[in-house]
Design a protein around this motif. Sequence first.
Motif, PDB file in Angstrom:
ATOM      1  N   GLU A 113       4.605   9.891  -3.503  1.00 22.24           N
ATOM      2  CA  GLU A 113       4.728  11.224  -2.924  1.00 22.24           C
ATOM      3  C   GLU A 113       5.681  12.017  -3.791  1.00 22.24           C
ATOM      4  OE1 GLU A 113       2.677  12.155  -0.642  1.00 22.24           O
ATOM      5  OE2 GLU A 113       1.921  10.137  -0.434  1.00 22.24           O
ATOM      6  N   GLU A 116       7.336   2.201  -0.247  1.00 25.08           N
ATOM      7  CA  GLU A 116       8.291   1.533   0.638  1.00 25.08           C
ATOM      8  C   GLU A 116       8.041   0.026   0.725  1.00 25.08           C
ATOM      9  OE1 GLU A 116       6.618   4.308   1.474  1.00 25.08           O
ATOM     10  OE2 GLU A 116       8.178   5.800   1.795  1.00 25.08           O
ATOM     11  N   LYS A 117       6.785  -0.399   0.615  1.00 22.25           N
ATOM     12  CA  LYS A 117       6.457  -1.821   0.717  1.00 22.25           C
ATOM     13  C   LYS A 117       6.748  -2.595  -0.564  1.00 22.25           C
ATOM     14  CE  LYS A 117       3.203  -1.585   4.519  1.00 22.25           C
ATOM     15  NZ  LYS A 117       1.844  -1.885   4.988  1.00 22.25           N
ATOM     16  N   ILE A 126      -0.895   2.880  -6.037  1.00 20.64           N
ATOM     17  CA  ILE A 126      -0.021   3.198  -4.908  1.00 20.64           C
ATOM     18  C   ILE A 126       0.409   4.655  -5.053  1.00 20.64           C
ATOM     19  CG2 ILE A 126       2.157   2.661  -3.762  1.00 20.64           C
ATOM     20  CD1 ILE A 126      -0.021   0.458  -3.614  1.00 20.64           C
ATOM     21  N   TYR A 179      13.242   6.653  -2.813  1.00 20.81           N
ATOM     22  CA  TYR A 179      12.750   5.732  -1.782  1.00 20.81           C
ATOM     23  C   TYR A 179      13.776   4.668  -1.392  1.00 20.81           C
ATOM     24  CZ  TYR A 179       8.123   7.722  -2.573  1.00 20.81           C
ATOM     25  OH  TYR A 179       7.060   8.570  -2.670  1.00 20.81           O
ATOM     26  N   ASP A 204       0.815  -1.210   0.000  1.00 17.65           N
ATOM     27  CA  ASP A 204       0.000   0.000   0.000  1.00 17.65           C
ATOM     28  C   ASP A 204       0.854   1.268   0.000  1.00 17.65           C
ATOM     29  OD1 ASP A 204       0.965  -0.060   2.580  1.00 17.65           O
ATOM     30  OD2 ASP A 204      -1.001  -0.140   3.547  1.00 17.65           O
ATOM     31  N   SER A 205       2.166   1.108  -0.205  1.00 18.20           N
ATOM     32  CA  SER A 205       3.058   2.265  -0.287  1.00 18.20           C
ATOM     33  C   SER A 205       4.281   1.874  -1.114  1.00 18.20           C
ATOM     34  CB  SER A 205       3.505   2.710   1.111  1.00 18.20           C
ATOM     35  OG  SER A 205       4.358   1.726   1.680  1.00 18.20           O
TER      36      SER A 205
END
Length: 174
Positions: free
Chosen positions: A156, A68-69, A153, A97, A65-66
Amino acid sequence: MTNAPVRLKVIDSGAALGAAEAFSKGQVDLAVVRSDFGDLSHAQAVIVVTHAIVMIVVPPGSSIDSVEKLKGHTVGVVGVVGGEANSKVVDVPTKEYDLTRKVVFKNIAPADARRQFNPSQSALIVVIPLTQKYLSQVRAWFTPGPKAAPVLIPIEAAGITHRRASYGSSSVSQ
């Protein structure tokens, strides 16, 4: 001279990446390319044909869900096989990231996206014009159904837009 006709000689460079390279080397005076292709430091926009968006798409029910994941997963990069066309699109979030050596990126041809989007591909990175036609094509890669819609997703954009002037932020309704 006023009202002088403009004469263009069309040179087929094979693809937008080839056009960007020809422009960078001074072999042509005008090229139709994405703003993140090649060295366009001396270029000026004559016309903006479309605005493309970068989406990270995961299948319904994914635990991702991001951005980073994505670490520890394989991400399909939909585009020209060979990956040169979207290498900068992948490079910017990889640095932003800290995904280097933590995510495997695999190039996928658009025609193969539906077939190759399976459990081995945790997510897809897609660069498309922001139009219903192209958004519908992405939705078609997934089995139709009320709970089968792809999940976007969020990326940013704060750090990314500062790194690359050609990138901006946009919202896409799911």
